[in-house]
Design a protein around this motif. Structure first.
Motif, mmCIF file in Angstrom:
data_model
loop_
_atom_site.group_PDB
_atom_site.id
_atom_site.type_symbol
_atom_site.label_atom_id
_atom_site.label_comp_id
_atom_site.label_asym_id
_atom_site.label_seq_id
_atom_site.Cartn_x
_atom_site.Cartn_y
_atom_site.Cartn_z
ATOM 1 N N GLN A 307 0.810 -1.217 0.000
ATOM 2 C CA GLN A 307 0.000 0.000 0.000
ATOM 3 C C GLN A 307 0.849 1.276 0.000
ATOM 4 O O GLN A 307 0.306 2.376 -0.028
ATOM 5 C CB GLN A 307 -0.902 0.029 1.245
ATOM 6 N N MET A 308 2.162 1.148 0.057
ATOM 7 C CA MET A 308 3.032 2.289 0.344
ATOM 8 C C MET A 308 3.431 3.135 -0.869
ATOM 9 O O MET A 308 4.151 4.126 -0.705
ATOM 10 C CB MET A 308 4.298 1.822 1.064
ATOM 11 N N GLY A 309 2.972 2.797 -2.067
ATOM 12 C CA GLY A 309 3.343 3.578 -3.242
ATOM 13 C C GLY A 309 3.155 5.077 -3.075
ATOM 14 O O GLY A 309 4.099 5.865 -3.280
ATOM 15 N N PRO A 310 1.963 5.527 -2.679
ATOM 16 C CA PRO A 310 1.747 6.968 -2.480
ATOM 17 C C PRO A 310 2.656 7.562 -1.394
ATOM 18 O O PRO A 310 3.096 8.705 -1.504
ATOM 19 C CB PRO A 310 0.271 7.055 -2.074
ATOM 20 N N ALA A 311 2.938 6.789 -0.363
ATOM 21 C CA ALA A 311 3.806 7.277 0.714
ATOM 22 C C ALA A 311 5.230 7.477 0.212
ATOM 23 O O ALA A 311 5.876 8.481 0.533
ATOM 24 C CB ALA A 311 3.793 6.289 1.881
ATOM 25 N N TYR A 312 5.741 6.527 -0.574
ATOM 26 C CA TYR A 312 7.097 6.662 -1.109
ATOM 27 C C TYR A 312 7.212 7.902 -1.991
ATOM 28 O O TYR A 312 8.220 8.610 -1.957
ATOM 29 C CB TYR A 312 7.474 5.414 -1.914
ATOM 30 N N GLU A 313 6.175 8.172 -2.754
ATOM 31 C CA GLU A 313 6.193 9.355 -3.618
ATOM 32 C C GLU A 313 6.240 10.632 -2.786
ATOM 33 O O GLU A 313 6.990 11.573 -3.104
ATOM 34 C CB GLU A 313 4.959 9.357 -4.522
ATOM 35 N N ARG A 314 5.476 10.672 -1.705
ATOM 36 C CA ARG A 314 5.440 11.869 -0.863
ATOM 37 C C ARG A 314 6.786 12.087 -0.154
ATOM 38 O O ARG A 314 7.278 13.221 -0.075
ATOM 39 C CB ARG A 314 4.317 11.749 0.171
ATOM 40 N N VAL A 315 7.373 10.997 0.327
ATOM 41 C CA VAL A 315 8.659 11.115 1.011
ATOM 42 C C VAL A 315 9.753 11.531 0.035
ATOM 43 O O VAL A 315 10.620 12.360 0.362
ATOM 44 C CB VAL A 315 9.029 9.797 1.714
ATOM 45 N N SER A 316 9.721 10.973 -1.169
ATOM 46 C CA SER A 316 10.721 11.314 -2.185
ATOM 47 C C SER A 316 10.612 12.784 -2.583
ATOM 48 O O SER A 316 11.622 13.483 -2.711
ATOM 49 C CB SER A 316 10.552 10.428 -3.415
ATOM 50 N N GLU A 317 9.394 13.247 -2.749
ATOM 51 C CA GLU A 317 9.182 14.655 -3.117
ATOM 52 C C GLU A 317 9.660 15.575 -1.999
ATOM 53 O O GLU A 317 10.272 16.623 -2.251
ATOM 54 C CB GLU A 317 7.703 14.901 -3.404
ATOM 55 N N TYR A 318 9.397 15.180 -0.755
ATOM 56 C CA TYR A 318 9.778 15.993 0.392
ATOM 57 C C TYR A 318 11.292 16.017 0.583
ATOM 58 O O TYR A 318 11.893 17.077 0.826
ATOM 59 C CB TYR A 318 9.105 15.446 1.647
ATOM 60 N N SER A 319 11.923 14.872 0.484
ATOM 61 C CA SER A 319 13.353 14.751 0.757
ATOM 62 C C SER A 319 14.222 15.129 -0.428
ATOM 63 O O SER A 319 15.409 15.440 -0.252
ATOM 64 C CB SER A 319 13.690 13.311 1.191
ATOM 65 N N GLY A 320 13.649 15.072 -1.627
ATOM 66 C CA GLY A 320 14.410 15.318 -2.840
ATOM 67 C C GLY A 320 14.708 14.002 -3.545
ATOM 68 O O GLY A 320 15.180 13.047 -2.914
ATOM 69 N N GLU A 321 14.433 13.949 -4.826
ATOM 70 C CA GLU A 321 14.584 12.694 -5.563
ATOM 71 C C GLU A 321 16.016 12.188 -5.541
ATOM 72 O O GLU A 321 16.261 10.982 -5.419
ATOM 73 C CB GLU A 321 14.099 12.868 -7.000
ATOM 74 N N GLU A 322 16.994 13.077 -5.670
ATOM 75 C CA GLU A 322 18.392 12.644 -5.663
ATOM 76 C C GLU A 322 18.785 12.099 -4.298
ATOM 77 O O GLU A 322 19.522 11.110 -4.192
ATOM 78 C CB GLU A 322 19.311 13.800 -6.070
ATOM 79 N N ASN A 323 18.287 12.754 -3.243
ATOM 80 C CA ASN A 323 18.548 12.237 -1.901
ATOM 81 C C ASN A 323 17.949 10.851 -1.723
ATOM 82 O O ASN A 323 18.566 9.957 -1.121
ATOM 83 C CB ASN A 323 17.970 13.177 -0.842
ATOM 84 N N MET A 324 16.738 10.664 -2.238
ATOM 85 C CA MET A 324 16.079 9.367 -2.109
ATOM 86 C C MET A 324 16.843 8.288 -2.867
ATOM 87 O O MET A 324 17.039 7.167 -2.369
ATOM 88 C CB MET A 324 14.631 9.451 -2.597
ATOM 89 N N LYS A 325 17.300 8.600 -4.058
ATOM 90 C CA LYS A 325 18.075 7.625 -4.831
ATOM 91 C C LYS A 325 19.331 7.210 -4.078
ATOM 92 O O LYS A 325 19.699 6.036 -4.038
ATOM 93 C CB LYS A 325 18.450 8.215 -6.192
ATOM 94 N N LYS A 326 19.988 8.193 -3.481
ATOM 95 C CA LYS A 326 21.209 7.911 -2.726
ATOM 96 C C LYS A 326 20.902 7.000 -1.543
ATOM 97 O O LYS A 326 21.602 6.008 -1.299
ATOM 98 C CB LYS A 326 21.819 9.223 -2.240
ATOM 99 N N PHE A 327 19.857 7.327 -0.806
ATOM 100 C CA PHE A 327 19.491 6.528 0.363
ATOM 101 C C PHE A 327 19.114 5.110 -0.036
ATOM 102 O O PHE A 327 19.532 4.132 0.612
ATOM 103 C CB PHE A 327 18.338 7.196 1.119
ATOM 104 N N LEU A 328 18.313 4.968 -1.072
ATOM 105 C CA LEU A 328 17.907 3.632 -1.525
ATOM 106 C C LEU A 328 19.091 2.775 -1.922
ATOM 107 O O LEU A 328 19.083 1.546 -1.739
ATOM 108 C CB LEU A 328 16.902 3.744 -2.676
ATOM 109 N N SER A 329 20.134 3.432 -2.429
ATOM 110 C CA SER A 329 21.342 2.673 -2.783
ATOM 111 C C SER A 329 22.006 2.110 -1.529
ATOM 112 O O SER A 329 22.646 1.053 -1.580
ATOM 113 C CB SER A 329 22.322 3.547 -3.559
ATOM 114 N N PHE A 330 21.868 2.795 -0.407
ATOM 115 C CA PHE A 330 22.452 2.323 0.844
ATOM 116 C C PHE A 330 21.735 1.075 1.358
ATOM 117 O O PHE A 330 22.351 0.236 2.016
ATOM 118 C CB PHE A 330 22.401 3.408 1.924
ATOM 119 N N ILE A 331 20.436 0.993 1.107
ATOM 120 C CA ILE A 331 19.660 -0.139 1.627
ATOM 121 C C ILE A 331 19.415 -1.205 0.560
ATOM 122 O O ILE A 331 18.628 -2.129 0.754
ATOM 123 C CB ILE A 331 18.318 0.323 2.236
#
Length: 333
Positions: A307-331
């Motif tokens: 169910q988290m698709g909309p949540a991931y989009e909101r967090v990515s928009e808030y944090s910045g897409e490049e920041n999110m990509k970097k973080f996802l690479s860590f996990i």
């Protein structure tokens, strides 16, 4: 008479010199750097126990040259106010969560991505390793030195309406959350309604039925006795976050290299203690919550993740897409 005046003057000069010599002799021993450490944890919580160890060990290793003054339970203001005062240098050190730090550096907003971590071990490896290497320099640009990661835990939902086993069980429930967008996004994506209420007002709101429930780590639910006000606890583990030990950069720069080394080492040690205590106590606290008659459920988390698709989009928009990509690479995602 003239000789007497000269003699008296000479004695006065000697007295002054003796005073200066005595003062210079005692000044180094008397000199003390007092550092205020403020946080929001209860005095019985592992966060404060770890803070007390930090205080004791820093003071011992510096022979009292550095004094740590502790202010638990939000004595110096709400968590956002404490962090703001730390940035301004009014408070020297603070223990905010990533949800507070992301107001100053968006990279921290990625940590609380719903269901980002599957275990404490994974969270610790990422946060102490690649994430800290990446985010700490960014935070220094905002006036804060990141000393170490402590703990808080995986967050879970309590409510007084029904047991939670699936996202459908959350539908329509009105839950109190802190203002962090990541938590709001996660619960709303799962079907709940959310509202923000100041933490000190939460017990009254639960008792009066202003909200159906709330979410917090097990330690908070136990130490603040929220389980006495709620019949159901669901181990949703929807968001992980931790306290982060930060210090005002100007104050940090004013310390000697030796003091900096001691403070950083003891910060890491205190964080490790808090991690151990939180994990050790969770099982015991959960057993006591069950013994109090609370219905504890363990939902299938995969259904929530779907169910988290909309949540991931909101967090990515808030944090910045490049920041999110970097973080996802860590996990590894």
């Amino acid at each position: 008479m003239k000789n007497l005046k000269i003699k008296n003057a000479a004695l006065s000069v000697c007295a002054v010199l003796m005073s200066v010599t005595a003062l210079s002799a005692v000044s180094p021993a008397d000199a003390k750097t007092a550092l205020k450490l403020s946080h929001f944890a209860a005095e019985t919580h592992p966060g404060h126990i770890a803070a007390k160890q930090f205080k004791e060990r820093v003071e011992a290793r510096t022979n009292g040259e550095v004094e740590i003054q502790l202010y638990p339970s939000s004595e110096l203001g709400s968590p956002p106010e404490q962090l703001e005062q730390t940035v301004l240098g009014i408070i020297d050190m603070n223990l905010p969560t990533q949800g507070a730090l992301d107001k100053y550096e968006k990279a921290f907003g990625t940590v609380m991505t719903p269901f980002a971590f599957g275990s404490y071990e994974q969270a610790h490896q990422v946060l102490d390793g690649p994430f800290m290497d990446w985010a700490a320099p960014k935070l220094e640009e905002k006036g804060l030195v990141m000393l170490s990661n402590w703990e808080y835990g995986f967050r879970n939902v309590t409510n007084s309406v029904r047991p939670i086993n699936t996202p459908e069980d959350l539908a329509g429930l009105k839950l109190r959350t802190p203002p962090e967008l990541q938590i709001v996004a996660a619960l709303e994506a799962a079907g709940a309604q959310t509202t923000q209420i100041a933490f000190p007002e939460l017990p009254g709101a639960l008792t009066a039925g202003v909200v159906d429930g709330q979410e917090n780590p097990i330690g908070v639910i136990y130490h603040y006795k929220m389980y006495e006000l709620q019949e159901n606890l669901a181990l949703t583990r929807h968001v992980y976050n931790s306290m982060v030990h930060v210090m005002n950069k100007k104050k940090w720069d004013s310390l000697t290299p030796e003091e900096q080394t001691i403070i950083r080492e003891e910060s890491v040690s205190a964080g490790n203690l808090m991690r151990e205590l939180v994990q050790q106590q969770e099982a015991d606290e959960l057993a006591k919550i069950k013994a109090a008659g609370v219905n504890v459920t363990e939902p299938d988390l995969e259904k929530f993740k779907e169910q988290m698709g909309p949540a991931y989009e909101r967090v990515s928009e808030y944090s910045g897409e490049e920041n999110m990509k970097k973080f996802l690479s860590f996990i590894g995602k």
